[in-house]
Every structure is written in structure tokens, then in C-alpha cells.
Design an enzyme around this catalytic site. Structure first.
Site, PDB file in Angstrom:
ATOM      1  N   SER A  14       1.436  20.948   5.506  1.00 60.58           N
ATOM      2  CA  SER A  14       1.061  20.980   6.934  1.00 60.58           C
ATOM      3  C   SER A  14       1.962  20.061   7.756  1.00 60.58           C
ATOM      4  O   SER A  14       2.269  20.356   8.910  1.00 60.58           O
ATOM      5  CB  SER A  14      -0.400  20.592   7.109  1.00 60.58           C
ATOM      6  OG  SER A  14      -0.618  19.244   6.773  1.00 60.58           O
ATOM      7  N   ASN A  15       2.427  18.973   7.168  1.00 63.58           N
ATOM      8  CA  ASN A  15       3.374  18.100   7.878  1.00 63.58           C
ATOM      9  C   ASN A  15       4.754  18.742   7.951  1.00 63.58           C
ATOM     10  O   ASN A  15       5.452  18.599   8.954  1.00 63.58           O
ATOM     11  CB  ASN A  15       3.426  16.731   7.201  1.00 63.58           C
ATOM     12  CG  ASN A  15       2.208  15.904   7.545  1.00 63.58           C
ATOM     13  OD1 ASN A  15       2.117  15.335   8.627  1.00 63.58           O
ATOM     14  ND2 ASN A  15       1.254  15.875   6.644  1.00 63.58           N
ATOM     15  N   ILE A 106       6.871   8.711  -6.946  1.00 61.55           N
ATOM     16  CA  ILE A 106       7.541   7.441  -6.660  1.00 61.55           C
ATOM     17  C   ILE A 106       9.022   7.565  -7.005  1.00 61.55           C
ATOM     18  O   ILE A 106       9.374   7.985  -8.103  1.00 61.55           O
ATOM     19  CB  ILE A 106       6.895   6.293  -7.448  1.00 61.55           C
ATOM     20  CG1 ILE A 106       5.444   6.093  -6.980  1.00 61.55           C
ATOM     21  CG2 ILE A 106       7.688   5.004  -7.277  1.00 61.55           C
ATOM     22  CD1 ILE A 106       4.662   5.089  -7.799  1.00 61.55           C
ATOM     23  N   LEU A 107       9.880   7.232  -6.062  1.00 60.10           N
ATOM     24  CA  LEU A 107      11.323   7.372  -6.218  1.00 60.10           C
ATOM     25  C   LEU A 107      11.925   6.077  -6.753  1.00 60.10           C
ATOM     26  O   LEU A 107      11.637   4.984  -6.260  1.00 60.10           O
ATOM     27  CB  LEU A 107      11.962   7.738  -4.877  1.00 60.10           C
ATOM     28  CG  LEU A 107      11.529   9.103  -4.316  1.00 60.10           C
ATOM     29  CD1 LEU A 107      11.830   9.188  -2.830  1.00 60.10           C
ATOM     30  CD2 LEU A 107      12.177  10.245  -5.091  1.00 60.10           C
ATOM     31  N   ASN A 124       9.258   8.297   5.133  1.00 59.73           N
ATOM     32  CA  ASN A 124       8.045   8.754   4.469  1.00 59.73           C
ATOM     33  C   ASN A 124       6.845   8.647   5.402  1.00 59.73           C
ATOM     34  O   ASN A 124       6.748   7.709   6.205  1.00 59.73           O
ATOM     35  CB  ASN A 124       7.778   7.916   3.211  1.00 59.73           C
ATOM     36  CG  ASN A 124       6.465   8.281   2.532  1.00 59.73           C
ATOM     37  OD1 ASN A 124       6.287   9.409   2.089  1.00 59.73           O
ATOM     38  ND2 ASN A 124       5.541   7.330   2.470  1.00 59.73           N
ATOM     39  N   HIS A 126       2.948   7.942   5.602  1.00 59.54           N
ATOM     40  CA  HIS A 126       1.886   7.330   4.804  1.00 59.54           C
ATOM     41  C   HIS A 126       0.637   7.145   5.663  1.00 59.54           C
ATOM     42  O   HIS A 126       0.717   6.552   6.733  1.00 59.54           O
ATOM     43  CB  HIS A 126       2.339   5.983   4.214  1.00 59.54           C
ATOM     44  CG  HIS A 126       1.351   5.380   3.292  1.00 59.54           C
ATOM     45  ND1 HIS A 126       0.878   6.053   2.174  1.00 59.54           N
ATOM     46  CD2 HIS A 126       0.718   4.195   3.304  1.00 59.54           C
ATOM     47  CE1 HIS A 126       0.002   5.296   1.561  1.00 59.54           C
ATOM     48  NE2 HIS A 126      -0.129   4.169   2.218  1.00 59.54           N
ATOM     49  N   ASP A 166       5.901   2.152  -0.063  1.00 59.77           N
ATOM     50  CA  ASP A 166       5.215   2.053   1.230  1.00 59.77           C
ATOM     51  C   ASP A 166       5.420   0.708   1.920  1.00 59.77           C
ATOM     52  O   ASP A 166       4.640   0.332   2.811  1.00 59.77           O
ATOM     53  CB  ASP A 166       3.720   2.367   1.065  1.00 59.77           C
ATOM     54  CG  ASP A 166       3.497   3.785   0.589  1.00 59.77           C
ATOM     55  OD1 ASP A 166       2.509   4.018  -0.122  1.00 59.77           O
ATOM     56  OD2 ASP A 166       4.334   4.660   0.885  1.00 59.77           O
TER      57      ASP A 166
HETATM   58  N1  LIG Z   1      10.355   4.178  -3.978  1.00 62.65           N
HETATM   59  C1  LIG Z   1       9.476   4.809  -3.171  1.00 62.65           C
HETATM   60  N2  LIG Z   1       9.027   6.027  -3.512  1.00 62.65           N
HETATM   61  C2  LIG Z   1       8.131   6.649  -2.709  1.00 62.65           C
HETATM   62  C3  LIG Z   1       7.646   6.030  -1.544  1.00 62.65           C
HETATM   63  C4  LIG Z   1       8.163   4.739  -1.197  1.00 62.65           C
HETATM   64  O1  LIG Z   1       7.811   4.164  -0.140  1.00 62.65           O
HETATM   65  N3  LIG Z   1       9.074   4.178  -2.038  1.00 62.65           N
HETATM   66  N4  LIG Z   1       6.656   6.646  -0.786  1.00 62.65           N
HETATM   67  C5  LIG Z   1       5.907   7.657  -1.548  1.00 62.65           C
HETATM   68  C6  LIG Z   1       4.816   8.424  -0.875  1.00 62.65           C
HETATM   69  N5  LIG Z   1       3.560   7.824  -1.314  1.00 62.65           N
HETATM   70  C7  LIG Z   1       2.825   7.238  -0.324  1.00 62.65           C
HETATM   71  O2  LIG Z   1       3.168   7.281   0.861  1.00 62.65           O
HETATM   72  C8  LIG Z   1       3.161   7.823  -2.665  1.00 62.65           C
HETATM   73  C9  LIG Z   1       3.037   9.035  -3.332  1.00 62.65           C
HETATM   74  C10 LIG Z   1       2.675   9.049  -4.675  1.00 62.65           C
HETATM   75  C11 LIG Z   1       2.440   7.873  -5.357  1.00 62.65           C
HETATM   76  C12 LIG Z   1       2.100   7.920  -6.817  1.00 62.65           C
HETATM   77  O3  LIG Z   1       1.403   7.055  -7.341  1.00 62.65           O
HETATM   78  N6  LIG Z   1       2.637   8.938  -7.488  1.00 62.65           N
HETATM   79  C13 LIG Z   1       2.457   9.079  -8.950  1.00 62.65           C
HETATM   80  C14 LIG Z   1       2.096  10.523  -9.282  1.00 62.65           C
HETATM   81  C15 LIG Z   1       0.863  10.926  -8.507  1.00 62.65           C
HETATM   82  C16 LIG Z   1       0.653  12.439  -8.598  1.00 62.65           C
HETATM   83  O4  LIG Z   1       1.545  13.132  -9.133  1.00 62.65           O
HETATM   84  O5  LIG Z   1      -0.396  12.885  -8.084  1.00 62.65           O
HETATM   85  C17 LIG Z   1       3.768   8.780  -9.642  1.00 62.65           C
HETATM   86  O6  LIG Z   1       4.866   8.968  -9.019  1.00 62.65           O
HETATM   87  O7  LIG Z   1       3.691   8.436 -10.834  1.00 62.65           O
HETATM   88  C18 LIG Z   1       2.560   6.660  -4.691  1.00 62.65           C
HETATM   89  C19 LIG Z   1       2.926   6.634  -3.332  1.00 62.65           C
HETATM   90  C20 LIG Z   1       6.864   8.635  -2.147  1.00 62.65           C
HETATM   91  N7  LIG Z   1       7.709   7.888  -3.044  1.00 62.65           N
HETATM   92  N1  LIG Z   2       1.288   8.551   0.094  1.00 60.25           N
HETATM   93  C1  LIG Z   2       1.616   9.770   0.767  1.00 60.25           C
HETATM   94  C2  LIG Z   2       0.362  10.575   1.024  1.00 60.25           C
HETATM   95  O1  LIG Z   2      -0.679  10.247   0.532  1.00 60.25           O
HETATM   96  N2  LIG Z   2       0.517  11.633   1.785  1.00 60.25           N
HETATM   97  C3  LIG Z   2      -0.590  12.501   2.056  1.00 60.25           C
HETATM   98  O2  LIG Z   2      -0.229  13.776   1.588  1.00 60.25           O
HETATM   99  C4  LIG Z   2      -0.684  14.739   2.535  1.00 60.25           C
HETATM  100  C5  LIG Z   2       0.271  15.873   2.509  1.00 60.25           C
HETATM  101  O3  LIG Z   2      -0.235  16.890   3.288  1.00 60.25           O
HETATM  102  P1  LIG Z   2       0.679  18.174   3.596  1.00 60.25           P
HETATM  103  O4  LIG Z   2       1.267  18.626   2.268  1.00 60.25           O
HETATM  104  O5  LIG Z   2      -0.281  19.147   4.206  1.00 60.25           O
HETATM  105  O6  LIG Z   2       1.748  17.718   4.558  1.00 60.25           O
HETATM  106  C6  LIG Z   2      -0.715  14.049   3.865  1.00 60.25           C
HETATM  107  O7  LIG Z   2      -1.772  14.491   4.619  1.00 60.25           O
HETATM  108  C7  LIG Z   2      -0.842  12.576   3.532  1.00 60.25           C
HETATM  109  O8  LIG Z   2      -2.136  12.110   3.812  1.00 60.25           O
END
Ligand SMILES: Nc1nc2c(c(=O)[nH]1)N[C@@H](CN(C=O)c1ccc(C(=O)N[C@@H](CCC(=O)O)C(=O)O)cc1)CN2
Ligand SMILES: NCC(=O)N[C@@H]1O[C@H](COP(=O)([O-])[O-])[C@@H](O)[C@H]1O
Length: 215
Positions: A14-15, A106-107, A124, A126, A166
Site C-alpha cells: 500500500s505504501n 534487516i540489511l 525506510n 517506520h 531504525d
Molecule cells: N540495516 C537496516 N536494515 C533495515 C532497516 C534499518 O533501519 N537498517 N529498516 C528495516 C525496516 N524495519 C523497520 O522499519 C524492520 C523490518 C524487519 C525487521 C526484522 O526483524 N526482520 C527479521 C525478519 C522478520 C520477518 O521476516 O518477518 C529479520 O530480518 O531477521 C526489523 C526492522 C529494514 N531493514
Molecule cells: N519496520 C517496518 C514496518 O514495520 N513496516 C510496516 O510494514 C507495512 C507495510 O505495508 P505495505 O506493504 O502495505 O506498504 C507498513 O504499514 C508498516 O507499518
């Protein structure tokens, strides 16, 4: 000359749709979404990209095979290949900016370093305020904290992506008041609506900052 944006997704998109709808309008002028990458094959965001006019090229870059093909460092190998995928895109899809729009992976530096070397900023979305509820499940955790009486507000931010999850410099921060008696679903809907505005604003600002050299 339009700025080229590559969007990383994991889900509904959706985003991504907000970015598609805003691209090349006054909300996001002289910009185009040139490629969408998902780490999940079933992500509806891939369908949104295919249904765009004109269709947006997509790639599925899945993690599971790396657990067996690169047992020593699956995450590093995955990230290295993700960077190569992007850096090897054809010229008309080579990004000026990468946007994580619900990208749930996570990157690591294996991705971040080659992309930084190429001079491509990453931002990103958040659904929390800076320094609060880092990581996945932020909306639910903020709702729970409110109902424990620990916080009165949450928010949505767009931030630069650095290794520390984040914790990159915020670009856009929007506060969201929390309401007694509101369900987590109702809060999620309100937050998603705000996300769709924030991600367009943040992408526009990031492109402007890159052009002026202030990012
Ligand atoms: N190095 C970074 N990588 C990412 C960032 C960042 O700021 N620095 N932002 C995230 C997005 N995010 C929150 O905004 C986020 C998304 C996912 C996870 C997480 O724990 N992922 C797990 C897998 C979870 C799953 O598959 O459902 C993982 O990677 O092991 C944390 C934060 C994007 N990356
Ligand atoms: N840490 C990142 C995170 O939690 N993002 C969450 O994933 C959704 C993606 O929605 P979308 O696929 O409909 O855009 C977003 O709504 C946001 O809350």
C-alpha cells in the site's frame, strides 16, 4: 530528467501504491518508480507494480534458498546478491534512491556498503517515533505500551537506512495521538493512512537532498 526510484517491499504494497500514484505529480515531481523488489514471492505489491501504467519491472529475491546454498553466511550472501541485482539494473532502472516500503529484512553491510559506494541513499518507512519501538511489530508494541500507561503518543517516520536498525537520520516525523479504547486494528488503519502521506513526503525530500548534495 526524472529521478529513478527502486522500491523494496515484503507485503501488500500500500505504501508502494502511494508512491506509484504520486510519482510525476506535484506530490512527487519528476520521479518514477523504475523497479520493485520483493523478498516474498506472494507479496501483493508485486501485483500492484505489474498493474501500474506502464507496468513497473519487478524482481523476487527470496531468502530461503540462501540457508542451504550459503550455510556459513546466508544473510551476507543474500544481501551481496541483492546489491548486485540493483547495481546491475539497466541504465533506465538504475536508482537515484532506494525506498524500503514495508521491507521486512534487516540489511547488513554486505548490502549497505556497495550501495553507499555507488552513492545511492536508502530510506525506510517506520511506524514509530525516532528511538522508539525499533524493529518489526512497532504498531502493536506502541498500542500495548499505551494501554500499559507508558506512552501517550506514537508516530510515523521516514529515515535514512544505516546498519543500526531504525536509527538513521529522520527525514519526516509525524506524531500520532493514541486514543483510549481504540483497538489495535483501528490504530493500524490510522497509522497506515499517515504512512501513505509520509512516504511520499520523505521520498520527495530525500531526492531533493540528494540533488542539493545535503544528504
Ligand atoms: N540495516 C537496516 N536494515 C533495515 C532497516 C534499518 O533501519 N537498517 N529498516 C528495516 C525496516 N524495519 C523497520 O522499519 C524492520 C523490518 C524487519 C525487521 C526484522 O526483524 N526482520 C527479521 C525478519 C522478520 C520477518 O521476516 O518477518 C529479520 O530480518 O531477521 C526489523 C526492522 C529494514 N531493514
Ligand atoms: N519496520 C517496518 C514496518 O514495520 N513496516 C510496516 O510494514 C507495512 C507495510 O505495508 P505495505 O506493504 O502495505 O506498504 C507498513 O504499514 C508498516 O507499518
Amino acid at each position: 530528467m526524472s529521478s529513478r526510484i527502486v522500491v523494496l517491499i515484503s507485503g501488500s504494497g500500500s505504501n508502494l501504491q502511494a508512491l506509484i500514484d504520486a510519482a510525476s505529480t506535484p506530490l512527487l515531481p519528476a520521479a518514477q518508480i523504475v523497479h520493485v523488489i520483493s523478498n516474498r514471492k506472494a507479496a501483493y505489491g508485486l501485483t500492484r507494480a505489474a498493474n501500474a501504467t506502464p507496468p513497473i519491472p519487478t524482481s523476487y529475491h527470496g531468502y530461503p534458498p540462501y540457508k542451504t546454498s550459503h550455510p556459513a553466511d546466508p544473510r551476507g550472501a543474500y544481501d551481496e546478491d541483492l546489491a548486485k541485482l540493483i547495481l546491475n539494473l539497466p541504465e533506465d532502472q538504475y536508482p537515484d534512491l532506494i525506498v524500503c516500503a514495508g521491507w521486512m529484512h534487516i540489511l547488513t553491510p554486505k548490502f549497505l556498503e556497495p550501495i553507499a559506494t555507488a552513492g545511492i541513499p536508502i530510506i525506510n518507512l517506520h511506524p514509530a517515533l525516532p528511538g522508539a519501538f525499533d524493529g518489526a511489530g512497532a504498531i502493536e508494541r506502541s498500542w500495548e505500551a499505551f494501554n500499559r500507561g507508558e506512552i501517550a503518543e506514537t508516530g510515523v517516520m521516514i529515515h535514512y537506512v544505516i546498519q543500526e536498525v531504525d536509527r538513521g537520520e529522520p527525514i519526516v516525523v509525524k506524531k500520532v495521538e493514541l486514543r483510549a479504547g481504540e483497538s489495535v486494528e483501528e490504530l493500524t488503519t490510522r497509522i497506515h493512512d499517515i504512512e501513505h502521506v509520509a512516504i511520499v513526503e520523505g521520498t520527495k525530500l530525500a531526492l531533493e537532498k540528494k540533488k542539493t548534495g545535503s544528504s
